[in-house]
Motif scaffolding. Structure first.
Motif, PDB file in Angstrom:
ATOM      1  N   GLY A   1       0.774  -1.231   0.000  1.00 23.82           N
ATOM      2  CA  GLY A   1       0.000   0.000   0.000  1.00 23.82           C
ATOM      3  C   GLY A   1       0.800   1.274   0.000  1.00 23.82           C
ATOM      4  N   GLY A   2       2.139   1.185  -0.076  1.00 22.49           N
ATOM      5  CA  GLY A   2       2.972   2.379   0.005  1.00 22.49           C
ATOM      6  C   GLY A   2       3.136   3.137  -1.289  1.00 22.49           C
ATOM      7  N   ILE A   3       2.459   2.727  -2.343  1.00 22.05           N
ATOM      8  CA  ILE A   3       2.563   3.405  -3.627  1.00 22.05           C
ATOM      9  C   ILE A   3       1.217   3.290  -4.329  1.00 22.05           C
ATOM     10  N   THR A   4       0.855   4.312  -5.089  1.00 23.53           N
ATOM     11  CA  THR A   4      -0.449   4.306  -5.751  1.00 23.53           C
ATOM     12  C   THR A   4      -0.337   3.729  -7.163  1.00 23.53           C
ATOM     13  N   ASP A   5      -1.473   3.345  -7.716  1.00 26.37           N
ATOM     14  CA  ASP A   5      -1.493   2.857  -9.098  1.00 26.37           C
ATOM     15  C   ASP A   5      -1.038   3.936 -10.072  1.00 26.37           C
ATOM     16  N   ASP A   6      -1.393   5.195  -9.781  1.00 25.08           N
ATOM     17  CA  ASP A   6      -0.962   6.299 -10.646  1.00 25.08           C
ATOM     18  C   ASP A   6       0.552   6.435 -10.647  1.00 25.08           C
ATOM     19  N   ASP A   7       1.168   6.290  -9.459  1.00 26.26           N
ATOM     20  CA  ASP A   7       2.635   6.351  -9.377  1.00 26.26           C
ATOM     21  C   ASP A   7       3.264   5.232 -10.205  1.00 26.26           C
ATOM     22  N   ILE A   8       2.698   4.047 -10.103  1.00 28.06           N
ATOM     23  CA  ILE A   8       3.237   2.905 -10.841  1.00 28.06           C
ATOM     24  C   ILE A   8       3.106   3.140 -12.343  1.00 28.06           C
ATOM     25  N   ASP A   9       1.968   3.689 -12.749  1.00 26.18           N
ATOM     26  CA  ASP A   9       1.777   3.984 -14.174  1.00 26.18           C
ATOM     27  C   ASP A   9       2.795   4.993 -14.687  1.00 26.18           C
ATOM     28  N   GLU A  10       3.254   5.880 -13.798  1.00 27.24           N
ATOM     29  CA  GLU A  10       4.232   6.899 -14.188  1.00 27.24           C
ATOM     30  C   GLU A  10       5.665   6.385 -14.100  1.00 27.24           C
ATOM     31  N   GLY A  11       5.838   5.124 -13.707  1.00 28.51           N
ATOM     32  CA  GLY A  11       7.167   4.531 -13.693  1.00 28.51           C
ATOM     33  C   GLY A  11       7.840   4.459 -12.340  1.00 28.51           C
ATOM     34  N   TYR A  12       7.128   4.819 -11.265  1.00 32.06           N
ATOM     35  CA  TYR A  12       7.743   4.785  -9.941  1.00 32.06           C
ATOM     36  C   TYR A  12       7.667   3.383  -9.341  1.00 32.06           C
ATOM     37  N   ILE A  13       8.645   3.059  -8.508  1.00 28.63           N
ATOM     38  CA  ILE A  13       8.675   1.798  -7.783  1.00 28.63           C
ATOM     39  C   ILE A  13       9.069   2.066  -6.337  1.00 28.63           C
ATOM     40  N   LEU A  14       8.863   1.102  -5.480  1.00 30.74           N
ATOM     41  CA  LEU A  14       9.385   1.147  -4.117  1.00 30.74           C
ATOM     42  C   LEU A  14      10.648   0.294  -4.087  1.00 30.74           C
ATOM     43  N   ALA A  15      11.773   0.925  -3.787  1.00 29.98           N
ATOM     44  CA  ALA A  15      13.059   0.219  -3.859  1.00 29.98           C
ATOM     45  C   ALA A  15      13.140  -0.933  -2.869  1.00 29.98           C
ATOM     46  N   CYS A  16      12.439  -0.819  -1.740  1.00 31.40           N
ATOM     47  CA  CYS A  16      12.574  -1.822  -0.685  1.00 31.40           C
ATOM     48  C   CYS A  16      11.919  -3.151  -1.034  1.00 31.40           C
ATOM     49  N   CYS A  17      10.977  -3.153  -1.975  1.00 34.04           N
ATOM     50  CA  CYS A  17      10.253  -4.382  -2.276  1.00 34.04           C
ATOM     51  C   CYS A  17      10.195  -4.647  -3.776  1.00 34.04           C
ATOM     52  N   SER A  18      11.142  -4.066  -4.523  1.00 32.32           N
ATOM     53  CA  SER A  18      11.219  -4.272  -5.971  1.00 32.32           C
ATOM     54  C   SER A  18      12.437  -5.114  -6.306  1.00 32.32           C
ATOM     55  N   HIS A  19      12.214  -6.234  -6.999  1.00 38.92           N
ATOM     56  CA  HIS A  19      13.287  -7.140  -7.384  1.00 38.92           C
ATOM     57  C   HIS A  19      13.573  -6.969  -8.870  1.00 38.92           C
ATOM     58  N   PRO A  20      14.810  -6.647  -9.230  1.00 39.86           N
ATOM     59  CA  PRO A  20      15.128  -6.394 -10.647  1.00 39.86           C
ATOM     60  C   PRO A  20      15.065  -7.675 -11.483  1.00 39.86           C
ATOM     61  N   ILE A  21      14.443  -7.563 -12.644  1.00 37.13           N
ATOM     62  CA  ILE A  21      14.387  -8.666 -13.602  1.00 37.13           C
ATOM     63  C   ILE A  21      15.187  -8.240 -14.836  1.00 37.13           C
ATOM     64  N   GLY A  22      16.341  -8.862 -15.064  1.00 35.28           N
ATOM     65  CA  GLY A  22      17.194  -8.455 -16.175  1.00 35.28           C
ATOM     66  C   GLY A  22      17.939  -7.167 -15.875  1.00 35.28           C
ATOM     67  N   GLU A  23      17.950  -6.258 -16.857  1.00 33.84           N
ATOM     68  CA  GLU A  23      18.638  -4.981 -16.677  1.00 33.84           C
ATOM     69  C   GLU A  23      17.621  -3.889 -16.360  1.00 33.84           C
ATOM     70  N   VAL A  24      17.875  -3.142 -15.295  1.00 33.39           N
ATOM     71  CA  VAL A  24      16.957  -2.110 -14.801  1.00 33.39           C
ATOM     72  C   VAL A  24      17.749  -0.823 -14.609  1.00 33.39           C
ATOM     73  N   GLU A  25      17.105   0.298 -14.894  1.00 33.72           N
ATOM     74  CA  GLU A  25      17.723   1.611 -14.666  1.00 33.72           C
ATOM     75  C   GLU A  25      16.787   2.462 -13.822  1.00 33.72           C
ATOM     76  N   VAL A  26      17.341   3.120 -12.821  1.00 37.75           N
ATOM     77  CA  VAL A  26      16.546   3.971 -11.937  1.00 37.75           C
ATOM     78  C   VAL A  26      17.237   5.311 -11.763  1.00 37.75           C
ATOM     79  N   GLU A  27      16.450   6.328 -11.392  1.00 37.20           N
ATOM     80  CA  GLU A  27      17.001   7.683 -11.182  1.00 37.20           C
ATOM     81  C   GLU A  27      17.451   7.835  -9.738  1.00 37.20           C
ATOM     82  N   VAL A  28      18.640   7.370  -9.463  1.00 34.18           N
ATOM     83  CA  VAL A  28      19.243   7.491  -8.122  1.00 34.18           C
ATOM     84  C   VAL A  28      20.687   7.906  -8.299  1.00 34.18           C
TER      85      VAL A  28
END
Length: 360
Positions: free
Chosen positions: A333-360
């Motif tokens: 529940g820590g992120i909204t569907d709108d955030d996900i649609d815009e490309g946001y993720i929660l780093a603490c519970c996101s597991h990378p599949i293949g090659e992933v790029e994030v703005e950090v």
């Protein structure tokens, strides 16, 4: 209370988390329980939903620590924001606050977030059930109803170890004395040595529920407290045939597996034997990890700091923008569907599949 002065001619801005929070008052509530009041450094006012939370960055020795606290004040009183914290055995962040945080000190904080609020579940009747410091969102929601004069029938139940450990007792009893829309029910495990107790004593159970709120089947239920307490409340309601679609809870402890599974976005199962790659674009750092690692753990292994609070997808503190690739994210529940649609993720519970790029 040293709230920053404001000229009436100045425009009023709403705090968005960018300005520091200045501690303006420290108010003891009960043993090891303190309310800290904050004003925005830039003089802006606070706007949020009653029941929401903030994540504070605490400058503890050894580096910043992020802790999530429910806001105990109410948006109907927008000049200050308060959190009421209880130091548990072994706590680091909360104990630092009790020992070190004084008026005049400033902290970084996220903007208010969270979906645990009566605003999202409007009803004619409510039943608020809490234990210990879980009383804070209930107090915020109740005060909002009281301040705004909105019609509401609230039965307010709070459980504590003993009478002297009930938080906000006088404040809530005063509100209840001024309106017939609020009924306060205290439950304690044991009485105080020198204070007679005439209320409910023991552990909250089905029998107490029937006595406290005979019409509980008609009420929207909000529950907050330690996980064992909330589990007992859930089981009591389920055993009495309550419609659990009308049950809502808040906790910053790790949820049960059954609750977490409700938020699974797909059937992909990360494999610890398959490697993944995370590129942290802003820092120009690339980390190789297993699919079973999280983006947050990959960042830490690479020496990067992504602010995080609960670490299991509740608070939303670690929300970051994903610009390429896919992740498997199971949040709570820590992120909204709108955030996900815009490309946001929660780093603490996101597991990378293949090659992933994030703005950090």
């Amino acid at each position: 209370m040293n709230v920053p002065n404001r000229s009436l001619a100045q425009p009023i801005n709403t705090w968005d988390g960018s300005a520091l929070l200045e501690c303006v008052a420290v108010l003891p509530e009960a043993p090891d329980v303190v309310t800290f009041s904050f004003a925005a450094e830039d003089g802006s006012i606070f706007s949020y939903l009653p029941g929401q939370f903030v994540t504070l960055e605490l400058p503890v020795p050894g580096g910043p620590l992020y802790r999530t606290y429910t806001i105990s004040s109410t948006p109907s009183r927008p000049l200050c924001l308060t959190v009421t914290v209880k130091a548990q055995e072994g706590s680091i962040g909360t104990r630092w606050m009790l020992d070190n945080l004084k008026p005049g000190m400033k902290l970084k904080s996220t903007a208010p977030g969270g979906t645990f609020t009566s605003h999202h579940h409007q009803a004619e009747k409510y039943l608020f059930i809490s234990a210990g410091s879980g009383i804070t969102p209930m107090k915020s929601m109740t005060t909002w109803f009281y301040d705004t004069g909105r019609p509401s029938d609230i039965v307010f139940v709070n459980c504590a170890k003993r009478p002297s450990e009930i938080i906000f007792r006088e404040t809530l009893e005063h509100m209840a004395s001024r309106t017939d829309q609020l009924k306060i029910k205290w439950v304690v495990e044991e009485s105080d040595r020198f204070r007679p107790w005439a209320g409910y004593e023991g552990f909250f159970n089905q029998l107490m529920l029937g006595l406290i709120a005979p019409d509980y089947l008609e009420r929207e239920v909000f529950c907050c407290g330690p996980e064992p307490f909330m589990q007992a409340v859930r089981e009591a309601l389920q055993g009495l045939g309550y419609d659990m679609e009308r049950y809502h809870q808040e906790s910053f402890q790790a949820p049960t597996a059954a609750l977490a599974e409700d938020y699974a976005e797909d059937d992909v199962i990360p494999d610890e034997d398959i490697k993944a790659q995370v590129r942290f674009a802003t820092s120009d750092v690339t980390a190789t990890c297993a699919q079973t690692d999280t983006v947050l753990s990959a960042a830490r292994s690479a020496g990067l700091n992504i602010p995080s609070g609960c670490t299991f997808g509740v608070c939303g503190t670690c929300k970051i923008k994903k610009t390429k690739g896919d992740v498997h994210m199971v949040h709570n529940g820590g992120i909204t569907d709108d955030d996900i649609d815009e490309g946001y993720i929660l780093a603490c519970c996101s597991h990378p599949i293949g090659e992933v790029e994030v703005e950090v």
